[in-house]
Structure formats: structure tokens, C-alpha cells
Motif scaffolding. Structure first.
Motif, short mmCIF file in Angstrom:
data_model
loop_
_atom_site.label_atom_id
_atom_site.label_comp_id
_atom_site.label_asym_id
_atom_site.label_seq_id
_atom_site.Cartn_x
_atom_site.Cartn_y
_atom_site.Cartn_z
N GLU A 216 0.37 -1.76 -0.41
CA GLU A 216 -0.03 -0.17 -0.33
C GLU A 216 1.04 0.39 0.19
O GLU A 216 0.29 2.45 0.16
N GLU A 217 1.88 1.21 0.12
CA GLU A 217 3.46 2.10 -0.53
C GLU A 217 4.35 1.84 -0.87
O GLU A 217 4.22 0.43 -1.33
N PHE A 218 4.05 2.95 -1.97
CA PHE A 218 5.04 2.89 -3.52
C PHE A 218 5.84 3.99 -3.66
O PHE A 218 5.68 4.48 -2.92
N ILE A 219 7.24 3.64 -3.75
CA ILE A 219 8.22 4.92 -4.03
C ILE A 219 8.07 4.76 -6.12
O ILE A 219 9.29 3.69 -6.49
N PHE A 220 8.06 5.77 -6.07
CA PHE A 220 7.08 5.84 -7.27
C PHE A 220 8.18 7.05 -8.66
O PHE A 220 8.52 7.85 -7.64
N THR A 221 9.32 6.50 -9.24
CA THR A 221 10.11 7.36 -9.83
C THR A 221 9.03 8.25 -11.65
O THR A 221 9.10 6.46 -12.39
N LEU A 222 9.70 9.53 -11.85
CA LEU A 222 9.42 9.61 -13.32
C LEU A 222 10.23 10.11 -14.11
O LEU A 222 11.58 11.44 -13.09
N GLU A 223 10.90 10.19 -14.85
CA GLU A 223 12.36 10.02 -15.66
C GLU A 223 11.17 11.46 -16.77
O GLU A 223 10.58 10.93 -18.14
N SER A 224 11.61 12.35 -16.80
CA SER A 224 10.85 13.48 -18.10
C SER A 224 12.15 13.87 -19.87
O SER A 224 13.41 13.23 -18.83
N TRP A 225 11.72 13.19 -20.61
CA TRP A 225 12.06 13.57 -21.72
C TRP A 225 12.74 14.80 -21.70
O TRP A 225 13.53 15.46 -22.62
N GLY A 226 12.12 16.15 -21.34
CA GLY A 226 11.88 17.05 -21.23
C GLY A 226 11.23 18.32 -22.00
O GLY A 226 10.86 19.61 -22.41
N GLN A 227 10.03 17.42 -22.45
CA GLN A 227 9.43 17.85 -23.73
C GLN A 227 7.86 18.63 -22.64
O GLN A 227 7.90 19.85 -23.00
N LEU A 228 7.93 19.00 -21.58
CA LEU A 228 7.44 19.49 -20.57
C LEU A 228 7.66 19.20 -18.85
O LEU A 228 8.21 18.88 -19.30
N ASP A 229 7.16 20.07 -18.18
CA ASP A 229 7.31 20.63 -17.25
C ASP A 229 7.85 19.43 -16.30
O ASP A 229 6.71 19.18 -16.05
N THR A 230 8.54 18.79 -15.91
CA THR A 230 8.80 17.65 -14.99
C THR A 230 7.78 17.77 -13.60
O THR A 230 6.87 16.78 -13.17
N LYS A 231 7.53 18.86 -13.01
CA LYS A 231 6.90 19.06 -12.04
C LYS A 231 5.30 19.42 -12.02
O LYS A 231 4.56 18.69 -11.69
N LYS A 232 4.42 19.85 -13.34
CA LYS A 232 4.39 19.63 -13.83
C LYS A 232 2.98 17.97 -14.49
O LYS A 232 1.91 17.76 -14.77
N LEU A 233 4.09 16.97 -14.70
CA LEU A 233 3.49 15.94 -15.42
C LEU A 233 2.36 15.03 -14.26
O LEU A 233 1.44 14.45 -14.73
N PRO A 234 2.86 14.80 -12.56
CA PRO A 234 2.18 14.07 -12.66
C PRO A 234 1.39 14.78 -12.24
O PRO A 234 0.06 13.85 -12.47
N ASN A 235 0.28 15.95 -12.20
CA ASN A 235 -0.57 16.61 -12.21
C ASN A 235 -1.63 16.04 -13.51
O ASN A 235 -2.77 16.14 -13.44
N LEU A 236 -0.87 16.68 -14.55
CA LEU A 236 -1.34 16.31 -15.83
C LEU A 236 -2.41 15.17 -15.74
O LEU A 236 -3.34 14.91 -16.11
N ALA A 237 -1.39 13.80 -15.80
CA ALA A 237 -1.39 12.62 -15.81
C ALA A 237 -3.19 12.24 -14.53
O ALA A 237 -3.70 11.75 -15.42
N LEU A 238 -2.85 13.06 -13.81
CA LEU A 238 -3.79 12.69 -12.74
C LEU A 238 -5.06 12.74 -13.56
O LEU A 238 -6.78 12.74 -13.33
N GLU A 239 -5.12 14.66 -13.73
CA GLU A 239 -6.51 15.12 -15.08
C GLU A 239 -7.34 14.28 -15.23
O GLU A 239 -8.12 14.10 -15.79
N ILE A 240 -6.06 13.58 -16.57
CA ILE A 240 -6.82 12.56 -17.59
C ILE A 240 -7.49 11.63 -17.15
O ILE A 240 -8.62 11.29 -17.53
N LEU A 241 -6.71 10.84 -16.29
CA LEU A 241 -7.30 9.96 -15.19
C LEU A 241 -8.69 10.19 -14.39
O LEU A 241 -9.95 9.86 -14.97
N GLU A 242 -8.78 11.49 -14.08
CA GLU A 242 -9.95 11.56 -13.15
C GLU A 242 -10.98 11.67 -14.37
O GLU A 242 -12.22 10.94 -14.41
N LYS A 243 -10.64 12.68 -15.23
CA LYS A 243 -11.78 12.27 -16.55
C LYS A 243 -11.76 11.35 -17.11
O LYS A 243 -12.92 11.38 -17.26
#
Length: 253
Positions: A216-243
Motif C-alpha cells: 500500500e506504499e510505493f516509491i514512484f519514479t518519473l524521468e521526463s524526456w524534457g518536452q513538458l515541465d517535470t513538476k506538472k506531469l503528475p498533475n496532468l496525468a491525474l487530471e486525465i485519469l480523473e476525466k
């Protein structure tokens, strides 16, 4: 689901997820990799190419160049007012003209829409004396589920490790063999959870220290290729998932 950032750099973020189940965390991972849109070159028209690389190889290399993406400026081709014909709101046109001897770089791609390669020094090909390369390319928005070139980065997770000692545990030996383990009194602790590896786990197991995995606990790693702001990627993904979940809820009702 609770998220806490553990480590962050320009193109990489590691966070701790708690109070979550595996399907939800995996859905977040897939949303990041497959659903968050980015810009990538889709079509290449060659006017001249007598380099050592065939047109198809060069076109493939160009398609994999990460491009800085502005999601507020550009639409998906199918959602644009031009009805898929292609316009300045859904496409970006590039031109490239080079004459050897030289190394052709991503920065040699000149955009008519202000979009630039994330890594300008990425080599495309080498031109020798009397070799020329002239082409035009078109980039558009797409998703990773269409093609990997549209993926904004790499996302993966692992279970949060928990150390359990027994009467046979040799914690001093563990600390000697691993720089990421430290003895504190009668306890063995992990110095940096973001640096935990299978090698550390093997050292523990060989010295009678049990390693449990909290599912129930995880270490999640995100490596960006640089097209988008890395800080915003999780929120963008969550917004799409919520939609998507809201759309599913409507269909069920």
C-alpha cells in the motif's frame, strides 16, 4: 492516495505514495506514459538526401527528437477547427538545409511555430564533402499509446521496503556491505529510500534480515524526456485519469 516528493531534479522526480492500491498506482503510471500528449515530428518530406543514411532512417531519428511542447497553444489534429487538414493551431512545420562536411544537429531544424528541440546538440547524421540534406518536416500532438515518440518520459514504481530483524540478523555486516544501510542502536535503517536497490535487498537477505514489501506504499519514479515541465506531469496525468473515470461513471449510470 497521498503523495510526498522525496527527491527532485530538472528532469526527474521521485515521490512516496501511501494509502494506495496497486491498480491505482499502475493507472497513474500508464496515464503518464500513454495519455499525456507531447509534440513530435510525424511527417518528413525530403528534397535532397545523399548522406549515408536512407530517408526512412533519418525520418525515424527525427521523430524521436523530444520537442518543447506548449499544450495551451496547440490542439490535437482531430479536434482542430481545420477538421484535420492541418493549420498553425495543430501543426508545426520545420525546415532543414545543410551542406557537408558537417554534423547535422537537431538545432538545424528551423521551426515556423517557435517549437524547438529539447536537446539542440542531438546529432542526426554526418555529411561528408559534396553531400547535402534538404527537407521539410511536420510535427503534431500525439499520445504515447499511439507511438513511443509521443511519450513524455519513463515512469515506474516499486513497493516500499520494510526491514524486519530476527535473532539471527547480522545488522553490522549489512551496514558494512551497503552504504545505504546504517545501524542505529539495535535497529537497521535505510539511509536514502530513493537509492534502495535489489543489491541492498540481497545483502539483507544474506544476513538474515527480512525485507517485506508494503503493498500500500510505493516509491514512484518519473524521468521526463524534457518536452513538458517535470513538476506538472503528475498533475496532468491525474487530471486525465480523473476525466476518464468520470466518463466511465457516466457510462455505467
Amino acid at each position: 492516495m497521498n503523495l510526498k516528493v522525496l527527491k527532485q531534479t530538472e528532469n526527474k522526480v521521485i515521490f512516496h505514495i501511501s494509502n494506495a492500491e496497486i491498480p491505482l498506482v499502475n493507472a497513474l503510471r500508464r496515464s503518464l506514459v500513454e495519455e499525456v500528449p507531447t509534440m513530435a515530428i510525424e511527417e518528413v518530406t525530403f528534397a535532397k538526401n545523399n548522406s549515408a543514411l536512407y530517408d526512412e532512417i533519418l525520418a525515424h531519428r527525427m521523430g524521436l527528437i523530444p520537442l518543447l511542447t506548449d499544450l495551451k497553444t496547440y490542439n490535437f489534429l482531430e479536434d482542430c477547427k481545420c477538421k484535420g487538414k492541418g493549420c498553425a493551431r495543430c501543426q508545426v512545420k520545420f525546415a532543414l538545409s545543410a551542406k557537408g562536411p558537417c554534423t547535422v544537429l537537431a538545432s538545424d531544424l528551423k521551426s515556423r511555430g517557435g517549437v524547438k528541440p529539447v536537446y539542440p546538440n542531438m546529432p542526426l547524421t554526418i555529411l561528408l564533402k559534396n553531400q547535402d540534406l534538404q527537407l521539410e518536416a511536420v510535427a503534431r500532438l500525439g499520445k504515447g499509446k499511439e507511438h513511443a515518440k509521443f511519450s513524455p518520459g519513463l515512469a515506474y514504481y516499486r513497493f516500499y521496503p520494510e526491514l524486519k530483524l530476527t535473532k539471527d540478523s547480522n545488522i553490522k555486516k549489512c551496514a558494512e556491505l551497503s552504504k545505504n544501510l546504517v545501524v542505529k542502536g539495535t535497529k537497521l535503517e535505510i539511509k536514502d529510500i530513493t537509492a534502495w536497490t535489489e543489491a541492498d535487498e540481497q545483502i539483507c537477505e544474506e544476513n538474515k534480515v527480512e525485507v517485506d514489501h508494503n503493498q500500500e506504499e510505493f516509491i514512484f519514479t518519473l524521468e521526463s524526456w524534457g518536452q513538458l515541465d517535470t513538476k506538472k506531469l503528475p498533475n496532468l496525468a491525474l487530471e486525465i485519469l480523473e476525466k476518464k473515470l468520470k466518463e466511465l461513471d457516466k457510462l455505467i449510470k
